[in-house]
Write an enzyme that holds these catalytic residues in place. Structure first.
Site, PDB file in Angstrom:
ATOM      1  CE  LYS A 175      -1.557   5.281  -9.060  1.00 12.98           C
ATOM      2  NZ  LYS A 175      -2.397   6.143  -8.190  1.00 12.98           N
TER       3      LYS A 175
HETATM    4  O1  LIG Z   1       2.326   2.494  -6.025  1.00 11.18           O
HETATM    5  C1  LIG Z   1       1.338   3.025  -5.772  1.00 11.18           C
HETATM    6  C2  LIG Z   1       0.608   4.182  -6.251  1.00 11.18           C
HETATM    7  C3  LIG Z   1      -0.350   4.986  -5.677  1.00 11.18           C
HETATM    8  N1  LIG Z   1      -1.071   4.329  -4.552  1.00 11.18           N
HETATM    9  C4  LIG Z   1      -2.198   5.164  -4.112  1.00 11.18           C
HETATM   10  O2  LIG Z   1      -1.873   5.585  -2.676  1.00 11.18           O
HETATM   11  C5  LIG Z   1      -3.037   5.489  -1.842  1.00 11.18           C
HETATM   12  C6  LIG Z   1      -2.600   4.624  -0.755  1.00 11.18           C
HETATM   13  O3  LIG Z   1      -3.645   4.441   0.005  1.00 11.18           O
HETATM   14  P1  LIG Z   1      -3.607   3.489   1.502  1.00 11.18           P
HETATM   15  O4  LIG Z   1      -5.168   3.563   1.893  1.00 11.18           O
HETATM   16  O5  LIG Z   1      -2.675   4.328   2.248  1.00 11.18           O
HETATM   17  O6  LIG Z   1      -3.019   2.026   1.091  1.00 11.18           O
HETATM   18  C7  LIG Z   1      -3.953   4.899  -2.788  1.00 11.18           C
HETATM   19  O7  LIG Z   1      -4.678   6.375  -3.577  1.00 11.18           O
HETATM   20  C8  LIG Z   1      -3.391   4.259  -4.025  1.00 11.18           C
HETATM   21  O8  LIG Z   1      -4.345   4.295  -5.230  1.00 11.18           O
HETATM   22  C9  LIG Z   1      -0.645   3.356  -4.111  1.00 11.18           C
HETATM   23  O9  LIG Z   1      -1.075   2.794  -3.111  1.00 11.18           O
HETATM   24  N2  LIG Z   1       0.541   2.746  -4.717  1.00 11.18           N
END
Ligand SMILES: O=c1ccn([C@@H]2O[C@H](COP(=O)(O)O)[C@@H](O)[C@H]2O)c(=O)[nH]1
Length: 273
Positions: A96
């Protein structure tokens, strides 16, 4: 990797799964802490057990930066391992980034040249000159935050600016930027109902969709509104897969979770395409 090659991999593996490598030393099996590099040991075991079930891996850089130099070295070893052993897998640095142009150029060099990721996530807030340095890299992809999965997305992203939601302005304006063919977008799985409108603006772009599993997003809903004839979706799950077990069997447990998702995806692909 080109988007065409990515689509070919999706069709071959019958999967559009992206596994998030968000390594937290408090959550990994405790026996790994004796390893010289516990983060890389964890990632290697997860990759070895799941690479045939997914088309992408997404380490979120926060989980590496938090451990200082050792964390960054583990990230470097992970991307080197992926590029050497699995060059057909699409890699995403979820960092990001985004800054004034000359600084963005250095971020782009770090992730595309030094670490050799296929893509990096970028925040659109600083506009065209902060994103174009990433887009200048051929066969590399810039994944712009459009509508994120968190509750805070409603603070700014869905607010009206000149009568249009900000996230729609991000989508429309970014299409006019140089090398915009290298753009993909982040849309949270928790916002599946917005995907129909999003597809009117970016009908062909790949969308990275985090938020299934731990955040409660629904795979079927995302596919119903967001899938294109070239699939156009990468569905991310991090905690829901990699922390399926914190015992000796953690990698097999992760593979079982990944397989559940891959099978569901294969059924969707067979109905949709
Ligand atoms: O809108 C967003 C952007 C990035 N993320 C990122 O994706 C993963 C989700 O992890 P989970 O454990 O499957 O919830 C994580 O790295 C977030 O920082 C997001 O969730 N939403």
């Amino acid at each position: 990797m080109t988007t065409q090659q990515l689509t070919e991999q999706i069709k071959k593996k019958q999967s559009f799964l992206c596994i998030g490598l968000d390594v937290d030393l408090n959550k990994i099996p405790q026996h790994l802490l004796q390893e010289e590099d516990p983060i890389f040991a964890f990632n290697k075991a997860i990759i070895d057990a799941t690479h045939h079930l997914c088309v992408s891996y997404k380490p979120n850089t926060a989980f590496y930066e938090a451990y200082g130099i050792k964390g960054w070295q583990a990230l470097e070893k992970t991307i080197q391992y992926l590029n050497e052993k699995h060059p057909d897998i699409f890699t995403i640095a979820d960092a990001k980034r985004g800054d004034i142009g000359n600084t963005s150029s250095m971020y782009a060099k770090a992730f595309f040249e030094d670490l050799a990721f296929d893509s990096v996530t970028v925040a659109p807030y600083m506009g065209k000159d902060s994103v174009e340095p990433f887009l200048a890299f051929k066969n590399k992809h810039t994944i712009l935050l459009a509508l994120t999965s968190n509750q805070g997305a409603f603070d700014f992203q869905t607010q009206l600016v000149d009568g249009q939601e900000l996230y729609k302005q991000v989508l429309e304006t970014s299409k006019t930027w140089e090398n915009s063919e290298n753009l993909m977008y982040v849309v949270g799985a928790t916002k599946a109902e917005y995907l129909a409108d999003i597809r009117k603006i970016v009908p062909k772009s790949f969308l990275l969709v985090p938020g299934v599993g731990a955040q409660g997003g629904n795979l079927q809903e995302v596919c119903k509104y967001g899938m294109t004839k070239n699939v156009g979706l990468l569905i991310n799950s991090s905690r829901g897969i990699i922390y399926a077990s914190n015992q000796e069997d953690f990698a097999q447990a992760a593979a079982l979770k990944a397989e559940e998702m891959q099978k569901e995806m294969a059924i969707i692909l067979n109905h949709a395409l």
